[in-house]
Design a protein around this motif. Structure first.
Motif, PDB file in Angstrom:
ATOM      1  N   THR A 259      48.855  19.546  35.311  1.00 55.75           N
ATOM      2  CA  THR A 259      50.203  20.041  35.623  1.00 55.75           C
ATOM      3  C   THR A 259      50.696  21.027  34.564  1.00 55.75           C
ATOM      4  O   THR A 259      51.781  21.584  34.702  1.00 55.75           O
TER       5      THR A 259
ATOM      6  N   THR B 220      47.440  12.340  36.497  1.00 54.03           N
ATOM      7  CA  THR B 220      48.696  12.689  35.848  1.00 54.03           C
ATOM      8  C   THR B 220      49.505  11.462  35.486  1.00 54.03           C
ATOM      9  O   THR B 220      49.423  10.431  36.161  1.00 54.03           O
TER      10      THR B 220
ATOM     11  N   ARG C 191      45.216  13.107  22.358  1.00 59.03           N
ATOM     12  CA  ARG C 191      43.923  13.801  22.499  1.00 59.03           C
ATOM     13  C   ARG C 191      42.744  12.904  22.122  1.00 59.03           C
ATOM     14  O   ARG C 191      41.753  12.845  22.845  1.00 59.03           O
TER      15      ARG C 191
HETATM   16  N1  LIG Z   1      48.173  27.156  26.069  1.00 46.78           N
HETATM   17  C1  LIG Z   1      47.546  27.545  24.977  1.00 46.78           C
HETATM   18  O1  LIG Z   1      47.729  28.695  24.505  1.00 46.78           O
HETATM   19  C2  LIG Z   1      46.578  26.598  24.277  1.00 46.78           C
HETATM   20  C3  LIG Z   1      45.935  27.063  23.120  1.00 46.78           C
HETATM   21  C4  LIG Z   1      45.061  26.198  22.477  1.00 46.78           C
HETATM   22  C5  LIG Z   1      44.826  24.925  22.968  1.00 46.78           C
HETATM   23  N2  LIG Z   1      45.479  24.507  24.085  1.00 46.78           N
HETATM   24  C6  LIG Z   1      45.234  23.136  24.554  1.00 46.78           C
HETATM   25  O2  LIG Z   1      44.766  23.140  25.885  1.00 46.78           O
HETATM   26  C7  LIG Z   1      45.294  22.045  26.618  1.00 46.78           C
HETATM   27  C8  LIG Z   1      46.035  22.580  27.853  1.00 46.78           C
HETATM   28  O3  LIG Z   1      47.006  23.514  27.385  1.00 46.78           O
HETATM   29  P1  LIG Z   1      48.359  23.810  28.187  1.00 46.78           P
HETATM   30  O4  LIG Z   1      49.009  24.955  27.529  1.00 46.78           O
HETATM   31  O5  LIG Z   1      48.062  23.870  29.654  1.00 46.78           O
HETATM   32  O6  LIG Z   1      49.170  22.478  27.848  1.00 46.78           O
HETATM   33  P2  LIG Z   1      50.561  21.978  28.477  1.00 46.78           P
HETATM   34  O7  LIG Z   1      51.169  23.025  29.335  1.00 46.78           O
HETATM   35  O8  LIG Z   1      51.352  21.425  27.330  1.00 46.78           O
HETATM   36  O9  LIG Z   1      50.082  20.797  29.435  1.00 46.78           O
HETATM   37  C9  LIG Z   1      49.355  19.690  28.967  1.00 46.78           C
HETATM   38  C10 LIG Z   1      49.377  18.567  29.983  1.00 46.78           C
HETATM   39  O10 LIG Z   1      48.963  17.385  29.285  1.00 46.78           O
HETATM   40  C11 LIG Z   1      49.678  16.264  29.764  1.00 46.78           C
HETATM   41  N3  LIG Z   1      50.366  15.624  28.617  1.00 46.78           N
HETATM   42  C12 LIG Z   1      51.507  16.016  27.985  1.00 46.78           C
HETATM   43  N4  LIG Z   1      51.841  15.156  27.010  1.00 46.78           N
HETATM   44  C13 LIG Z   1      50.893  14.189  27.033  1.00 46.78           C
HETATM   45  C14 LIG Z   1      50.682  12.993  26.293  1.00 46.78           C
HETATM   46  N5  LIG Z   1      51.527  12.619  25.326  1.00 46.78           N
HETATM   47  N6  LIG Z   1      49.599  12.228  26.598  1.00 46.78           N
HETATM   48  C15 LIG Z   1      48.734  12.600  27.578  1.00 46.78           C
HETATM   49  N7  LIG Z   1      48.889  13.695  28.348  1.00 46.78           N
HETATM   50  C16 LIG Z   1      49.951  14.479  28.061  1.00 46.78           C
HETATM   51  C17 LIG Z   1      50.703  16.737  30.777  1.00 46.78           C
HETATM   52  O11 LIG Z   1      50.210  16.430  32.076  1.00 46.78           O
HETATM   53  P3  LIG Z   1      50.801  15.197  32.952  1.00 46.78           P
HETATM   54  O12 LIG Z   1      52.262  15.066  32.616  1.00 46.78           O
HETATM   55  O13 LIG Z   1      50.562  15.639  34.346  1.00 46.78           O
HETATM   56  O14 LIG Z   1      50.006  13.984  32.562  1.00 46.78           O
HETATM   57  C18 LIG Z   1      50.748  18.248  30.561  1.00 46.78           C
HETATM   58  O15 LIG Z   1      50.975  18.946  31.757  1.00 46.78           O
HETATM   59  C19 LIG Z   1      46.220  21.289  25.664  1.00 46.78           C
HETATM   60  O16 LIG Z   1      45.557  20.176  25.143  1.00 46.78           O
HETATM   61  C20 LIG Z   1      46.509  22.317  24.578  1.00 46.78           C
HETATM   62  O17 LIG Z   1      46.755  21.734  23.308  1.00 46.78           O
HETATM   63  C21 LIG Z   1      46.344  25.309  24.758  1.00 46.78           C
END
Ligand SMILES: NC(=O)c1ccc[n+]([C@@H]2O[C@H](COP(=O)([O-])OP(=O)(O)OC[C@H]3O[C@@H](n4cnc5c(N)ncnc54)[C@H](OP(=O)(O)O)[C@@H]3O)[C@@H](O)[C@H]2O)c1
Length: 304
Positions: free
Chosen positions: A9, A31, A97
């Motif tokens: 999501t 989710t 994580r």
């Molecule tokens: N966006 C970037 O630029 C970037 C860069 C480097 C690394 N990353 C990593 O790539 C992954 C995806 O990035 P994103 O930007 O799509 O992240 P995001 O928009 O923050 O979404 C992460 C998803 O993880 C779930 N989540 C949130 N808090 C959580 C918790 N406390 N425990 C378990 N699940 C949780 C939620 O899904 P539900 O509520 O549906 O469970 C949320 O939709 C992340 O791990 C992020 O750290 C992202």
């Protein structure tokens, strides 16, 4: 393919679901908030998306569905840049994580049949920060909070018994959210500019290239191990902001001082005030083709 996704999501996950669905694949969204996910991926628009609730850090019935899926993409984790890093937030950033990945990997390892691939998210924060060094997939890890978090996250993923692809994501560029989504508003109000002194590196990637790379990792059996998910042309923050200004025809002259970001975000400000120059050496060697290798190409597509 039948693909199970955690964190579906979020910014990257929602684009991935749209893309996989568009290509005819079937997706399971795992989710914590099934009602919200049901609205996000409504049945009419996404007939091949199934939704299941779970508690990421606890074993449960959800693990029993794992044998039905060909591939798993693990994106879940507490948002890194959502606010000030208190000790409680730091603990959740890590636990979500580390324990989340451990629980998923245990489920995959017990599954018969076992999915043929796990694509696990990580981040370029793995390398620590530097204004002078360049990092590729063979570079050693850093030692700050994000670097140790990424190491622990990756270590859990490496225990999986199926093909594993770890993608160290750079800053994903998408106008609707993430870092760029937050930075764009001040520019539109004629007050944009570099964050901090501007010399820090920004290793970015267009969201479409990122989603393509996840697909490449899912479908190409020769993809195995760790790959940097960044564009081949990182830039310094000053250039990043000047390019935003040029693309949307707005000035880029008002730097956001480091002390303001430190006040607002505490230690978390390091994500934007310090950076790292990351090169996707193995990713390029794997034959992956970027649609948006340079920043002007990427920002023009996103912001126009
Ligand atoms: N966006 C970037 O630029 C970037 C860069 C480097 C690394 N990353 C990593 O790539 C992954 C995806 O990035 P994103 O930007 O799509 O992240 P995001 O928009 O923050 O979404 C992460 C998803 O993880 C779930 N989540 C949130 N808090 C959580 C918790 N406390 N425990 C378990 N699940 C949780 C939620 O899904 P539900 O509520 O549906 O469970 C949320 O939709 C992340 O791990 C992020 O750290 C992202």
């Amino acid at each position: 393919m039948r693909v199970m996704i955690t964190g579906a999501t979020g910014l990257i996950g929602s684009r991935l679901v749209e893309r996989l669905h568009h290509e005819g694949h079937t997706i399971l969204v795992l989710t914590r908030q099934p009602e919200k996910a049901t609205q996000q991926f409504d049945r009419h628009r996404f007939p091949r998306v199934e939704i299941m609730g779970y508690t990421p850090v606890e074993p449960g019935m959800w693990q029993e569905t794992i044998p039905q899926w060909d591939g798993v993409v693990n994106l879940a984790g507490e948002a890194i840049a959502a606010g000030r890093w208190t000790e409680a937030i730091k603990q959740e950033l890590r636990r979500s994580r580390e324990v989340g990945t451990r629980t998923l990997v245990e489920g995959i390892n017990q599954a018969i049949p076992c999915p043929s691939v796990l694509v696990n998210a990580s981040a370029i924060g793995y390398y620590g920060t530097s204004e002078t060094a360049t990092f590729d997939e063979t570079s050693p890890p850093g030692s700050d909070f994000l670097a140790t978090l990424c190491q622990a996250w990756e270590a859990e993923a490496t225990l999986v018994k199926t093909r594993l692809v770890i993608l160290r994501f750079g800053i994903a560029l998408d106008a609707t959210g993430g870092a760029l989504g937050k930075m764009i508003l001040p520019f539109q109000l004629f007050s944009g500019g570099p964050l901090g002194h501007g010399q820090q590196w920004v290793s970015w990637i267009h969201i479409d290239d990122l989603v393509n790379l996840i697909l490449h990792a899912l479908t190409d059996p020769s993809m195995e191990g760790t790959f940097n998910a960044t564009a081949p042309n990182p830039v310094r923050m000053q250039t990043f902001c000047q390019t935003i200004g040029q693309v949307i025809h707005r000035p880029s002259w008002l730097p956001v001082p480091a002390f303001a970001l430190n006040l607002l975000l505490g230690e978390g400000a390091s994500v934007v005030l310090e950076g790292q120059q990351v090169l996707p050496k193995r990713t390029l060697a794997s034959g992956f083709t970027y649609h948006y290798p340079t920043l002007p190409q990427a920002l023009t597509q996103i912001l126009k």
